[in-house]
Design a protein around this motif. Sequence first.
Motif, short mmCIF file in Angstrom:
data_model
loop_
_atom_site.label_atom_id
_atom_site.label_comp_id
_atom_site.label_asym_id
_atom_site.label_seq_id
_atom_site.Cartn_x
_atom_site.Cartn_y
_atom_site.Cartn_z
N HIS A 137 36.36 2.30 18.48
CA HIS A 137 35.83 1.84 17.21
C HIS A 137 34.60 2.63 16.76
O HIS A 137 34.30 2.69 15.57
CB HIS A 137 35.56 0.34 17.27
N GLN A 138 33.92 3.27 17.72
CA GLN A 138 32.84 4.17 17.34
C GLN A 138 33.40 5.41 16.63
O GLN A 138 32.83 5.90 15.67
CB GLN A 138 32.04 4.59 18.57
N VAL A 139 34.53 5.91 17.13
CA VAL A 139 35.19 7.02 16.44
C VAL A 139 35.61 6.59 15.04
O VAL A 139 35.42 7.32 14.06
CB VAL A 139 36.42 7.52 17.24
N ALA A 140 36.18 5.39 14.94
CA ALA A 140 36.60 4.88 13.63
C ALA A 140 35.42 4.76 12.68
O ALA A 140 35.53 5.09 11.49
CB ALA A 140 37.29 3.52 13.80
N ALA A 141 34.28 4.29 13.19
CA ALA A 141 33.09 4.16 12.35
C ALA A 141 32.61 5.53 11.88
O ALA A 141 32.19 5.70 10.73
CB ALA A 141 31.99 3.44 13.11
N PHE A 142 32.67 6.51 12.76
CA PHE A 142 32.27 7.87 12.40
C PHE A 142 33.15 8.41 11.26
O PHE A 142 32.65 8.98 10.28
CB PHE A 142 32.36 8.78 13.61
N ASN A 177 31.18 22.76 10.69
CA ASN A 177 32.60 22.99 10.46
C ASN A 177 33.47 21.91 11.08
O ASN A 177 32.99 20.94 11.65
CB ASN A 177 33.01 24.40 10.93
N CYS A 178 34.78 22.11 10.97
CA CYS A 178 35.74 21.08 11.37
C CYS A 178 35.68 20.78 12.86
O CYS A 178 35.85 19.62 13.27
CB CYS A 178 37.15 21.51 10.97
N ASN A 179 35.46 21.80 13.69
CA ASN A 179 35.42 21.57 15.12
C ASN A 179 34.16 20.83 15.54
O ASN A 179 34.18 20.01 16.46
CB ASN A 179 35.54 22.91 15.86
N GLN A 180 33.06 21.11 14.86
CA GLN A 180 31.83 20.37 15.13
C GLN A 180 31.97 18.91 14.72
O GLN A 180 31.46 18.01 15.40
CB GLN A 180 30.66 21.04 14.41
N TRP A 181 32.67 18.68 13.61
CA TRP A 181 32.93 17.30 13.18
C TRP A 181 33.71 16.54 14.25
O TRP A 181 33.36 15.40 14.60
CB TRP A 181 33.70 17.32 11.86
N ALA A 182 34.76 17.16 14.77
CA ALA A 182 35.55 16.51 15.82
C ALA A 182 34.73 16.27 17.07
O ALA A 182 34.87 15.24 17.74
CB ALA A 182 36.78 17.36 16.14
N ALA A 183 33.83 17.21 17.40
CA ALA A 183 32.96 17.05 18.57
C ALA A 183 32.01 15.87 18.37
O ALA A 183 31.74 15.11 19.30
CB ALA A 183 32.19 18.33 18.84
N HIS A 184 31.48 15.71 17.16
CA HIS A 184 30.63 14.56 16.87
C HIS A 184 31.40 13.26 17.07
O HIS A 184 30.87 12.28 17.62
CB HIS A 184 30.12 14.63 15.43
N ALA A 185 32.66 13.22 16.60
CA ALA A 185 33.47 12.02 16.73
C ALA A 185 33.72 11.69 18.20
O ALA A 185 33.61 10.52 18.61
CB ALA A 185 34.80 12.20 16.00
N ARG A 187 31.91 12.64 20.76
CA ARG A 187 30.65 12.24 21.38
C ARG A 187 30.35 10.77 21.09
O ARG A 187 29.84 10.04 21.95
CB ARG A 187 29.49 13.12 20.88
N ALA A 188 30.70 10.31 19.88
CA ALA A 188 30.53 8.89 19.55
C ALA A 188 31.37 8.02 20.47
O ALA A 188 31.00 6.87 20.76
CB ALA A 188 30.89 8.65 18.09
N ALA A 189 32.50 8.55 20.94
CA ALA A 189 33.37 7.79 21.84
C ALA A 189 32.87 7.78 23.27
O ALA A 189 33.38 7.02 24.09
CB ALA A 189 34.79 8.36 21.80
N GLY A 190 31.88 8.62 23.58
CA GLY A 190 31.32 8.65 24.93
C GLY A 190 31.49 9.97 25.65
O GLY A 190 31.06 10.10 26.80
N CYS A 191 32.12 10.97 25.02
CA CYS A 191 32.30 12.28 25.66
C CYS A 191 30.99 13.07 25.65
O CYS A 191 30.18 12.96 24.73
CB CYS A 191 33.38 13.09 24.95
N ASP A 192 30.81 13.89 26.68
CA ASP A 192 29.63 14.74 26.79
C ASP A 192 29.87 16.00 25.96
O ASP A 192 30.23 17.05 26.49
CB ASP A 192 29.37 15.09 28.25
N MET A 193 29.70 15.88 24.66
CA MET A 193 29.94 16.98 23.73
C MET A 193 28.60 17.49 23.17
O MET A 193 27.67 16.72 22.98
CB MET A 193 30.82 16.53 22.57
N VAL A 194 28.56 18.80 22.89
CA VAL A 194 27.41 19.41 22.22
C VAL A 194 27.93 20.04 20.94
O VAL A 194 28.35 21.20 20.93
CB VAL A 194 26.73 20.46 23.11
N PRO A 195 27.94 19.29 19.83
CA PRO A 195 28.56 19.79 18.60
C PRO A 195 28.00 21.12 18.11
O PRO A 195 28.73 21.91 17.53
CB PRO A 195 28.28 18.66 17.60
#
Length: 219
Positions: A137-142, A177-185, A187-195
């Motif tokens: 639901h954090q991804v959905a909110a993003f 860009n689009c890949n950074q957007w997906a990385a932000h999403a 990361r909101a779900a709990g993944c260790d991402m660096v957008p």
Amino acid sequence: MTRWLRRGLVGALLVWIAVLAVQCEQPTVDAVEEASGPHTVYVVRHGWHAGLVMPRAALGDAAWPVLGDFPPTAYVEVGWGEAAYYPNPDAGLGTLLRAGLWPTKSVVHMAVFDEPVTDAFPQHDIAAIQVSRAGLHQVAAFVRQSMHNAHPDPVASGHYHESAFFLSRLPYHGLNNCNQWAAHALRAAGCDMVPTRTLRVTRLMHDAQSCGRWIQSAP
């Protein structure tokens, strides 16, 4: 004279990068809380960018009111990109350069389908990430906060399955860009991402595999 001109150009480029970085806004979401699950978020590579596939029943159509305009299905995929380039399969080099060098409008792509994800995208690289219900639901909110409003009208037909493009409120450019957007999403779900380092889809897929597992490689 040439040396001073070169320094001036480098300085101007650094200033422009700083301006773009300031405009590189993303929706903010609260920290992920522990909750029931897990649920699977699939990261599907489409050429230079990727889509995020989620189970629609666990998500609930209330997550995005616009989902009510689509037929009921098992899955929904979302992606994000430049408003002129992403919906146009025949976009030329000029459109591509404009999308990367200058802040422009953006769109969200939404597609729904019933078949298993590997059957829906048999020619694609796919990673699967387990997330909690709260993470989903954090991804959905993003995604919801990325859209122009709660129930935007479609601006173009989608690329596959039952799909459409909707206006986003975010600016698109080379540092957002689009890949950074997906990385932000993710990361909101709990993944260790660096957008900020996820400029390329190869980095996004690598990090998605590190957060989950690889389930399919493109032939």
